[in-house]
Motif scaffolding. Structure first.
Motif, short mmCIF file in Angstrom:
data_model
loop_
_atom_site.label_atom_id
_atom_site.label_comp_id
_atom_site.label_asym_id
_atom_site.label_seq_id
_atom_site.Cartn_x
_atom_site.Cartn_y
_atom_site.Cartn_z
N HIS A 103 0.96 -1.10 0.02
CA HIS A 103 0.03 -0.13 0.01
C HIS A 103 0.87 1.40 -0.09
O HIS A 103 0.32 2.29 -0.53
CB HIS A 103 -0.84 0.04 0.99
CG HIS A 103 -2.13 -0.98 0.93
ND1 HIS A 103 -3.23 -0.68 0.08
CD2 HIS A 103 -2.47 -1.93 1.72
CE1 HIS A 103 -3.99 -1.62 0.10
NE2 HIS A 103 -3.60 -2.75 0.96
N ALA A 104 2.23 1.19 0.61
CA ALA A 104 3.08 2.19 0.58
C ALA A 104 3.78 2.23 -0.90
O ALA A 104 4.60 3.29 -1.15
CB ALA A 104 4.22 2.23 1.75
N GLY A 105 3.44 1.46 -1.59
CA GLY A 105 4.19 1.41 -2.86
C GLY A 105 5.37 0.80 -3.22
O GLY A 105 5.77 0.69 -4.29
N GLN A 106 5.59 -0.10 -2.07
CA GLN A 106 6.84 -0.98 -2.63
C GLN A 106 6.39 -2.39 -2.83
O GLN A 106 5.73 -2.84 -2.79
CB GLN A 106 7.25 -1.10 -1.04
CG GLN A 106 8.75 -1.96 -0.97
CD GLN A 106 9.60 -1.74 0.05
OE1 GLN A 106 8.96 -1.22 0.93
NE2 GLN A 106 10.81 -2.31 0.20
N PRO A 107 7.35 -2.93 -4.10
CA PRO A 107 6.92 -4.02 -4.76
C PRO A 107 7.33 -5.29 -4.03
O PRO A 107 8.42 -5.45 -3.22
CB PRO A 107 7.73 -4.12 -6.09
CG PRO A 107 8.40 -2.88 -5.87
CD PRO A 107 8.41 -2.25 -4.56
N VAL A 108 6.19 -6.02 -3.62
CA VAL A 108 6.13 -7.24 -2.98
C VAL A 108 5.52 -8.29 -3.52
O VAL A 108 4.72 -8.07 -4.23
CB VAL A 108 5.79 -7.09 -1.36
CG1 VAL A 108 6.64 -6.03 -0.56
CG2 VAL A 108 4.44 -6.61 -1.28
N ALA A 109 6.09 -9.46 -3.14
CA ALA A 109 5.19 -10.73 -3.85
C ALA A 109 5.52 -12.04 -3.13
O ALA A 109 6.36 -12.09 -2.41
CB ALA A 109 5.50 -10.90 -5.44
N VAL A 110 4.37 -13.02 -3.36
CA VAL A 110 4.52 -13.99 -2.59
C VAL A 110 4.35 -15.26 -3.73
O VAL A 110 3.45 -15.21 -4.44
CB VAL A 110 3.54 -14.53 -1.58
CG1 VAL A 110 3.66 -15.89 -1.11
CG2 VAL A 110 3.70 -13.67 -0.28
N ASN A 111 5.23 -16.20 -3.58
CA ASN A 111 5.08 -17.43 -4.51
C ASN A 111 4.87 -18.62 -3.48
O ASN A 111 6.08 -18.89 -2.89
CB ASN A 111 6.28 -17.47 -5.68
CG ASN A 111 6.56 -16.42 -6.56
OD1 ASN A 111 5.45 -15.96 -7.05
ND2 ASN A 111 7.33 -15.87 -6.60
N TRP A 112 3.77 -19.18 -3.56
CA TRP A 112 3.74 -20.24 -2.72
C TRP A 112 3.48 -21.75 -3.53
O TRP A 112 2.55 -22.03 -4.31
CB TRP A 112 2.30 -20.27 -1.96
CG TRP A 112 2.30 -21.24 -0.68
CD1 TRP A 112 2.58 -22.54 -0.63
CD2 TRP A 112 1.73 -20.83 0.71
NE1 TRP A 112 2.11 -23.05 0.54
CE2 TRP A 112 1.73 -22.00 1.55
CE3 TRP A 112 1.30 -19.69 1.32
CZ2 TRP A 112 1.37 -22.01 2.56
CZ3 TRP A 112 0.94 -19.50 2.52
CH2 TRP A 112 1.14 -21.03 3.22
N HIS A 113 4.58 -22.12 -3.45
CA HIS A 113 4.83 -23.71 -4.29
C HIS A 113 4.34 -24.82 -3.56
O HIS A 113 4.40 -25.03 -2.24
CB HIS A 113 6.14 -23.88 -4.35
CG HIS A 113 6.85 -22.60 -5.13
ND1 HIS A 113 6.84 -22.72 -6.41
CD2 HIS A 113 7.61 -21.72 -4.63
CE1 HIS A 113 7.55 -21.41 -6.78
NE2 HIS A 113 7.85 -20.94 -5.85
N TYR A 114 3.45 -25.72 -4.19
CA TYR A 114 2.74 -26.81 -3.49
C TYR A 114 2.86 -27.98 -4.42
O TYR A 114 2.77 -27.70 -5.52
CB TYR A 114 1.48 -26.55 -3.09
CG TYR A 114 0.34 -26.54 -3.84
CD1 TYR A 114 -0.37 -27.58 -4.24
CD2 TYR A 114 0.26 -25.43 -4.82
CE1 TYR A 114 -1.47 -27.48 -5.08
CE2 TYR A 114 -0.52 -25.35 -5.67
CZ TYR A 114 -1.48 -26.43 -5.97
OH TYR A 114 -2.44 -26.42 -6.93
N ASP A 115 2.66 -29.17 -3.76
CA ASP A 115 2.77 -30.49 -4.50
C ASP A 115 1.38 -30.73 -4.85
O ASP A 115 0.39 -30.67 -3.90
CB ASP A 115 3.41 -31.75 -3.74
CG ASP A 115 3.45 -32.84 -4.47
OD1 ASP A 115 2.31 -33.23 -5.44
OD2 ASP A 115 4.15 -33.93 -4.15
N LYS A 116 0.95 -30.68 -6.40
CA LYS A 116 -0.23 -30.93 -6.68
C LYS A 116 -1.25 -32.12 -5.98
O LYS A 116 -2.21 -32.17 -6.10
CB LYS A 116 -0.36 -30.95 -8.16
CG LYS A 116 -0.13 -29.57 -8.88
CD LYS A 116 -0.34 -29.96 -10.51
CE LYS A 116 0.25 -28.54 -11.16
NZ LYS A 116 0.07 -28.75 -12.54
#
Length: 124
Positions: A86-99
């Motif tokens: 919300h403050a404009g900083q780029p963040v991301a999550v990649n949650w990897h899982y076994d199908k």
């Protein structure tokens, strides 16, 4: 700032913070007796990174099982990311899982519902 690493144990995930790459990764199960003891270093590292680095931060998660206190800790981490987003900083999550383990995908989906930053759920 510096990198940090918490080794994996029977009840805790391996956690690595790579300052230069802007990546925090976690792999394994998380059901420690004291989640604060495990996650306080993670909170501090994420807060410092978001305050000082001025670069994108990505969480790479390969978490299989989380107990209630670990879920709370992850919610707190995602709250930090949400505020940064919300403050404009780029963040991301990649949650990897076994199908083959849809339970993990369902948990990740529940977290994703509360986040407005990029949040990918990646099956393999």
């Amino acid at each position: 700032m510096s990198d940090f690493s918490i080794p994996r144990s029977q009840s805790t995930p391996a956690i690595q913070g790579n300052w230069s790459e802007g990546v925090l990764s976690m792999q394994g199960d998380s059901y420690p007796e004291n989640s604060y003891e495990l996650f306080h270093q993670v909170f501090e590292w994420v807060e410092r990174f978001l305050q000082d680095a001025g670069r994108p931060l990505t969480l790479e998660l390969h978490l299989l099982y989380l107990n209630t206190s670990s879920i709370k800790a992850m919610m707190d981490i995602f709250d930090l990311l949400e505020a940064a987003h919300h403050a404009g900083q780029p963040v991301a999550v990649n949650w990897h899982y076994d199908k083959r383990n849809e339970r993990v995908a369902d948990l990740a989906e529940e977290f994703k519902e509360d986040c407005t930053f990029p949040f990918a759920i990646v099956g393999f």
